[in-house]
Scaffold this motif. Structure first.
Motif, PDB file in Angstrom:
ATOM      1  N   ARG A 264       0.787  -1.196   0.057  1.00 15.34           N
ATOM      2  CA  ARG A 264       0.243   0.089  -0.110  1.00 15.34           C
ATOM      3  C   ARG A 264       0.644   1.373   0.041  1.00 15.34           C
ATOM      4  O   ARG A 264       0.749   2.193   0.722  1.00 15.34           O
ATOM      5  N   ARG A 265       1.680   1.156  -0.842  1.00 17.68           N
ATOM      6  CA  ARG A 265       2.836   2.304  -1.000  1.00 17.68           C
ATOM      7  C   ARG A 265       2.145   3.235  -2.121  1.00 17.68           C
ATOM      8  O   ARG A 265       2.490   4.540  -2.339  1.00 17.68           O
ATOM      9  N   VAL A 266       1.365   2.828  -2.882  1.00 17.87           N
ATOM     10  CA  VAL A 266       0.841   3.795  -4.204  1.00 17.87           C
ATOM     11  C   VAL A 266      -0.602   4.263  -3.868  1.00 17.87           C
ATOM     12  O   VAL A 266      -1.483   3.598  -3.674  1.00 17.87           O
ATOM     13  N   VAL A 267      -0.733   5.542  -4.014  1.00 12.84           N
ATOM     14  CA  VAL A 267      -2.017   6.310  -4.113  1.00 12.84           C
ATOM     15  C   VAL A 267      -2.095   6.303  -5.413  1.00 12.84           C
ATOM     16  O   VAL A 267      -1.548   6.801  -6.528  1.00 12.84           O
ATOM     17  N   TYR A 268      -3.350   5.797  -6.171  1.00 11.55           N
ATOM     18  CA  TYR A 268      -3.453   5.892  -7.680  1.00 11.55           C
ATOM     19  C   TYR A 268      -4.705   6.736  -7.862  1.00 11.55           C
ATOM     20  O   TYR A 268      -5.592   7.018  -7.402  1.00 11.55           O
ATOM     21  N   LEU A 269      -4.228   7.417  -8.996  1.00  8.32           N
ATOM     22  CA  LEU A 269      -5.174   8.547  -9.591  1.00  8.32           C
ATOM     23  C   LEU A 269      -5.543   8.090 -10.824  1.00  8.32           C
ATOM     24  O   LEU A 269      -4.818   7.648 -11.827  1.00  8.32           O
ATOM     25  N   GLY A 270      -6.969   8.082 -11.189  1.00 12.09           N
ATOM     26  CA  GLY A 270      -7.483   7.835 -12.539  1.00 12.09           C
ATOM     27  C   GLY A 270      -8.459   8.822 -12.890  1.00 12.09           C
ATOM     28  O   GLY A 270      -8.785   9.675 -12.291  1.00 12.09           O
ATOM     29  N   SER A 271      -8.679   8.597 -14.344  1.00 10.56           N
ATOM     30  CA  SER A 271      -9.563   9.770 -14.990  1.00 10.56           C
ATOM     31  C   SER A 271     -10.160   9.145 -16.153  1.00 10.56           C
ATOM     32  O   SER A 271      -9.954   8.118 -16.820  1.00 10.56           O
ATOM     33  N   PHE A 272     -11.550   9.599 -16.372  1.00  7.22           N
ATOM     34  CA  PHE A 272     -12.412   9.363 -17.372  1.00  7.22           C
ATOM     35  C   PHE A 272     -12.239  10.145 -18.604  1.00  7.22           C
ATOM     36  O   PHE A 272     -13.303  10.142 -19.393  1.00  7.22           O
ATOM     37  N   ALA A 273     -11.397  11.198 -18.469  1.00  5.83           N
ATOM     38  CA  ALA A 273     -11.417  12.187 -19.344  1.00  5.83           C
ATOM     39  C   ALA A 273     -11.076  11.787 -20.794  1.00  5.83           C
ATOM     40  O   ALA A 273     -11.550  12.138 -21.924  1.00  5.83           O
ATOM     41  N   LYS A 274     -10.004  10.914 -20.848  1.00  6.57           N
ATOM     42  CA  LYS A 274      -9.523  10.431 -22.189  1.00  6.57           C
ATOM     43  C   LYS A 274     -10.190   9.074 -22.631  1.00  6.57           C
ATOM     44  O   LYS A 274     -10.312   8.694 -23.530  1.00  6.57           O
TER      45      LYS A 274
END
Length: 455
Positions: A264-274
């Motif tokens: 749990r070292r990664v904070v994940y950012l996601g987007s539906f823009a593309k």
């Protein structure tokens, strides 16, 4: 009323004295060039509407359909009834009222991450945000707690990250990159140097897949080494992944850092823009890091981010979320399936651009370019400095737009490179744009040679 430094405050047509603010009295970041980059590039495009734009990282527009919006909204409405058991009153409140701060499509996002990324995520560790930009802002706001805090970022860096950090008084320290992504030795060195100076490196921001602006990707072995380094150095990684679904070669996608993350070292950012619709402005953050309060209570980082969000945007538009949710439902929560047509366009355009550069600039030319394995962007290195003034001249005299790479460094150092985007154009646009770019390059080289002879 007198102005600071002399002069009179402005008045309106009826003679009323207008409150006159000074930029120096506002947040210092508002005078920072990083905060003007996006506005500047948009304004240049508006000022030269006839220029071919190889600048914008917007998704391809030909597949947008008004009728599809209604279809997706209805799919999500039916999902609320059939799958979640909501009655008509609950459905109306879900779609038309203020909503849950964490969002109403978090469970579908978790299914999407399982289907497309092989990632097992508790839906309660997801916060649905107003675009990925808000997700970025929430994470940085939560992490920046002390004047000693610094953020590391693979450079060149997406300007939205740099601008958000400066608004939060969060210093950003660049980490070198290579043709295959982040330089792990430099990252470790930056962590050690910061700590030796009494600072606290809180996290490192990066795009492992087809990064904006460089187009580079981190190899599988380096992804694992990066996670090992984060564990050894007690460092969070902020993974931003807007372009990961668009590889040039079908089936050649690497696992995300978050999919490989066991600590749990990664904070994940996601987007539906593309992948879905930029106008919906829907993104999200997966923040499953455990948080312990002073009384020993336990929560997730996502719960703390939701507190910040409640004071920033209250909640993400339920209608916009419903459109995104409908798209996910229509494709069994697979955006790989939903974006087949877009992936074909981007792959074709990227290959066309790279081949077009090779046709216009010989092997012995001083012009070089990257050949990314996917995404939207190619970086072209040229034998002269590239800045905003040159961009204006390029648009005015040659009719082609691109993005100066200097915007992604932010330290004022001259950069001999520009970024080209293939996402919102046709092959004919690419050909016309590259012809004009070649003419610009020839003109600038001639200007340099003339100047050298004059001197």
């Amino acid at each position: 009323m007198r102005r600071r430094g002399g002069g009179t405050a402005p008045a309106d047509d009826e003679g009323a004295v207008i409150m006159d603010l000074h930029l120096a009295d506002l947040h210092p970041a508002l005078g920072d060039p990083a905060l003007n980059s996006m506005n500047f590039l948009n304004e240049v495009a508006q000022d030269y509407p006839d220029a071919v734009s190889l600048a914008a990282g917007r998704p391809y527009e030909e597949f947008f359909e008004f009728s599809a919006l209604h279809r997706y909204l209805d799919l999500f409405r039916q999902h609320l009834v059939d799958d979640l058991g909501q009655d008509p009153g609950q459905v109306h409140r879900t779609l038309f009222q203020y909503g849950r701060t964490k969002g109403i499509v978090h469970h579908l996002i978790a299914r999407n991450l399982a289907v497309d990324e092989g990632m097992t995520v508790d839906p309660e560790t997801i916060v649905v945000t107003v675009g990925c930009q808000e997700a970025m802002f929430l994470v940085l706001r939560a992490l920046r707690t002390d004047p000693r805090d610094v953020l590391l970022a693979a450079t060149p860096t997406y300007v939205g990250l740099t601008g958000a950090a400066r608004l939060l008084d969060f210093p950003v320290r660049p980490v070198a990159t290579t043709d295959s992504g982040v330089d792990l030795a430099d990252l470790r060195g930056q962590v050690h140097r910061a700590r030796a100076e009494g600072l606290r490196p809180r996290a490192c921001y990066l795009m492992p897949d087809f990064a904006n602006p460089s187009g580079t990707s981190i190899s599988l072995s380096d992804r694992q080494a990066l996670l090992d380094l984060a564990t050894e150095e007690e460092l969070l990684l902020i993974e931003d992944n807007p372009y990961g679904l668009f590889p040039v070669t079908e089936g050649r996608r690497l696992p995300t850092l978050k999919a490989l993350d066991t600590d749990r070292r990664v904070v994940y950012l996601g987007s539906f823009a593309k992948t879905v619709l930029p106008g919906a402005r829907v993104g999200y953050v997966v923040a499953d890091q455990p948080v312990t309060d002073a009384d020993g209570g336990r929560s997730h980082l996502a719960d703390q981010l939701a507190k910040v969000k409640s004071m920033v945007s209250v909640n993400t538009s339920p209608v916009a979320q419903a459109v995104v949710g409908g798209v996910l439902l229509a494709h069994d929560c697979s955006l790989v399936t939903a974006t087949v047509r877009q992936r074909t366009v981007y792959t074709s355009n990227l290959r066309h651009l790279v081949h077009g550069l090779a046709r216009r600039f010989s092997a012995g030319s001083s012009v070089r370019w990257t050949v990314p394995a996917g995404g939207f962007f190619v970086v072209v290195t040229v034998p002269f400095p590239v800045d905003d003034a040159l961009l204006h001249r390029s648009a005015r005299e040659y009719g082609v737009l691109w993005t100066p790479m200097a915007h992604f460094y932010g330290d004022g150092t001259p950069v001999h490179a520009l970024r080209l985007s293939v996402s919102a154009v046709t092959p004919d646009d690419i050909d016309r744009g590259l012809d004009r770019l070649a003419a610009l390059v020839a003109g600038e080289v001639a200007r340099q040679e003339t100047g050298a002879r004059v001197r």
